[in-house]
Design an enzyme around this catalytic site. Structure first.
Site, PDB file in Angstrom:
ATOM      1  N   LYS A 157     -14.291  -0.160  -3.868  1.00  0.00           N
ATOM      2  CA  LYS A 157     -15.413   0.205  -2.990  1.00  0.00           C
ATOM      3  C   LYS A 157     -16.502   0.920  -3.794  1.00  0.00           C
ATOM      4  CE  LYS A 157     -12.502   0.970   1.078  1.00  0.00           C
ATOM      5  NZ  LYS A 157     -12.012   1.957   2.013  1.00  0.00           N
ATOM      6  N   HIS A 167       8.656 -26.922  -1.579  1.00  0.00           N
ATOM      7  CA  HIS A 167       8.067 -28.067  -2.284  1.00  0.00           C
ATOM      8  C   HIS A 167       6.870 -27.649  -3.128  1.00  0.00           C
ATOM      9  CE1 HIS A 167      10.606 -30.977  -0.060  1.00  0.00           C
ATOM     10  NE2 HIS A 167      10.658 -29.943   0.771  1.00  0.00           N
ATOM     11  N   GLU A 176       0.818  -1.217   0.000  1.00  0.00           N
ATOM     12  CA  GLU A 176       0.000   0.000   0.000  1.00  0.00           C
ATOM     13  C   GLU A 176       0.849   1.264   0.000  1.00  0.00           C
ATOM     14  OE1 GLU A 176      -2.955   0.313   3.106  1.00  0.00           O
ATOM     15  OE2 GLU A 176      -4.387  -0.885   1.984  1.00  0.00           O
TER      16      GLU A 176
HETATM   17  O1  PA5 Z   1      -3.544   1.194   5.774  1.00  0.00           O
HETATM   18  C1  PA5 Z   1      -4.680   1.597   5.607  1.00  0.00           C
HETATM   19  O2  PA5 Z   1      -4.976   2.770   5.798  1.00  0.00           O
HETATM   20  C2  PA5 Z   1      -5.805   0.655   5.210  1.00  0.00           C
HETATM   21  O3  PA5 Z   1      -5.383  -0.610   4.876  1.00  0.00           O
HETATM   22  C3  PA5 Z   1      -6.780   0.541   6.350  1.00  0.00           C
HETATM   23  O4  PA5 Z   1      -6.118   0.045   7.469  1.00  0.00           O
HETATM   24  C4  PA5 Z   1      -7.959  -0.366   6.005  1.00  0.00           C
HETATM   25  O5  PA5 Z   1      -8.534   0.010   4.790  1.00  0.00           O
HETATM   26  C5  PA5 Z   1      -9.004  -0.291   7.103  1.00  0.00           C
HETATM   27  O6  PA5 Z   1      -9.453   1.012   7.258  1.00  0.00           O
HETATM   28  P1  PA5 Z   1     -10.219   1.497   8.556  1.00  0.00           P
HETATM   29  O7  PA5 Z   1      -9.327   1.306   9.712  1.00  0.00           O
HETATM   30  O8  PA5 Z   1     -10.534   2.935   8.280  1.00  0.00           O
HETATM   31  O9  PA5 Z   1     -11.465   0.651   8.661  1.00  0.00           O
END
Ligand code: PA5
Length: 437
Positions: free
Chosen positions: A423, A309, A288
């Site tokens: 989303k 394996h 990310e």
């Molecule tokens: O790193 C990030 O910001 C995302 O992966 C969030 O952790 C994930 O989308 C969950 O979001 P939230 O904590 O707002 O529910």
């Protein structure tokens, strides 16, 4: 001090001293951008000082919640997705027995929800929650993420039927933004005990806030030691500008050199299965943070010797697009002996007298040498042993290196604009008001 260390002894034919020297100016500039807060995403740098600055009141409250809920709950359901559960799961699964179960006494057994929309998963979960006393942490920084919202609505309904509304409220802890989001509103209205995720800490960097600390403490692990490890690694990462003394700088430098030479995939490997979720957490952290603007090393992971394996063939002889980072654990916690056998029909008497760790270390070295011969650069991160202190170090090391590496790549390591695309489609397909177009 036991310390996580980086070894580049198997990189000689892939990364030269000259290449490292040539990149050092850019590396130190990236570090300075991070530390001075002058780069993109600089409103999300709260994690840098977290281990040092976390309020003792927060730690006390977490310990009080653990003391209060432990006698009442055999299970502790952590509801969250991405950065709101992976860090806690990584630490808990690294520390707990592979065969831990909810049957055991002591601290609640931590299980997870809100990271999937599988109907069968929730059916199975609810049937289990019928049979055990439990409490819940619902964790969402935005407070609006669909997966944990769905899970929380289902589990809250179950909890209220099981214990009654007032008693159920005492078994729910909310961890969310201080001011915004649906979860914040629900927590206020229902009077849940709540913790705040600081505005300046993004989800994937939040493991050392209550997001990670509460579930880890609830599972019975020492969060003071975890924070101490992170604090000590912070000192190393912040204070040293020498690539040889600062493992985070070395890691950021090497992965960028290799990426620019066409190594687009990094495989994080372990030889002890407890570290599987460390890899899952790491994949989110790097995927990310770096995978944007058409750039970024693709983070992948394997567990060895198991996956030798299955995927070993590809790594040895497939397309040369990867490099490997091995998490190498020096010491086990316990010993298991290989018994001698008079007949030796299986032919392994030559191993008698050696510890399993010695055998595993030789499997590790044999694998590294084979992969280097096959043209794969291998970095090694040595972990003295898997405990809270060392995991705190490892977490901070990876976070700091990620910030530096992302700036070297030229991206904002602290946003995740691409996560929104699925989303929007899902909301439109499901008929959410406002998403018709
Ligand atoms: O790193 C990030 O910001 C995302 O992966 C969030 O952790 C994930 O989308 C969950 O979001 P939230 O904590 O707002 O529910």
């Amino acid at each position: 001090m036991k310390s996580v260390q980086l070894y580049k002894e198997h990189l000689q034919q892939f990364v030269s001293a000259e290449e490292l020297a040539n990149i050092s100016e850019e590396l130190l500039k990236a570090k300075e951008t991070l530390v001075s807060g002058s780069g993109k995403g600089n409103d999300f740098l709260g994690w840098i000082d977290l281990p040092k600055e976390i309020s003792p009141d927060i730690i006390d409250n977490i310990k009080k919640d653990v003391a209060n809920l432990t006698p009442k709950a055999r299970l502790f359901v952590v509801i969250g997705i991405g950065g709101s559960y992976l860090g806690a799961r990584a630490v808990i699964e690294a520390l707990q027995s592979e065969f831990a179960s909810m049957e055991k006494g002591g601290h609640p057994f931590v299980i997870y929800a809100g990271h999937t929309l599988s109907e069968d998963y929730y059916h199975q979960l609810l049937r289990m929650l019928d049979n055990y006393d439990y409490a819940v942490a619902v964790i969402s920084k935005s407070g609006t993420t669909t997966e944990p919202a769905v899970a929380f609505r289902i589990i809250k309904n179950h909890l209220e039927k099981k214990y009654g509304k007032a008693n159920a409220s005492e078994r729910i802890i909310a961890i969310t933004d201080a001011h915004r989001g649906a979860l914040h509103t629900i927590a206020q209205q229902e009077g849940y005990h709540a913790y705040v995720i600081p505005d300046n800490v993004g989800g994937r960097f939040s493991v050392l806030t209550p997001v990670g600390l509460l579930p880890i403490a609830m599972a019975g692990y020492d969060i003071d030691k975890l924070l101490k490890g992170a604090c000590d690694m912070r000192d190393i990462c912040m204070n040293s500008n020498s690539v040889e003394d600062n493992p985070a700088l070395m890691y950021a430098a090497i992965r960028n050199i290799l990426y620019r030479k066409g190594r687009k995939v990094e495989i994080l490997e372990n030889f002890v299965p407890n570290l599987k979720y460390i890899s899952e957490w790491w994949k989110q952290l790097y995927g990310e943070s770096e995978g944007k603007e058409g750039k970024g090393i693709l983070p992948h992971s394997l567990s060895f010797t198991t996956d030798l394996h299955s995927m070993g063939q590809y790594v040895q002889e497939g397309e040369r697009l990867m490099f490997e980072t091995v998490l190498s654990v020096a010491q086990p916690h316990d010993k298991v002996e290989i018994p001698s056998d008079a007949q030796n029909l299986d032919g392994i008497n030559y191993l008698v007298g050696k510890s399993l760790t010695e055998i595993n270390h030789n499997a590790e070295l044999g694998t590294i040498l084979a992969h280097v011969d096959g043209g794969v650069p291998v970095l090694r991160i040595k972990i003295p042993s898997v405990d809270e202190y060392v995991l705190g170090q490892l977490i901070y090391f990876f976070e700091f290196a990620c910030g530096v590496s992302g700036y070297m790549l030229g991206v904002n390591p602290f946003d995740q604009p691409g996560v929104e695309a699925y989303k929007k489609n899902m909301f439109r397909l499901l008929g959410k008001p406002g998403y018709e177009k």
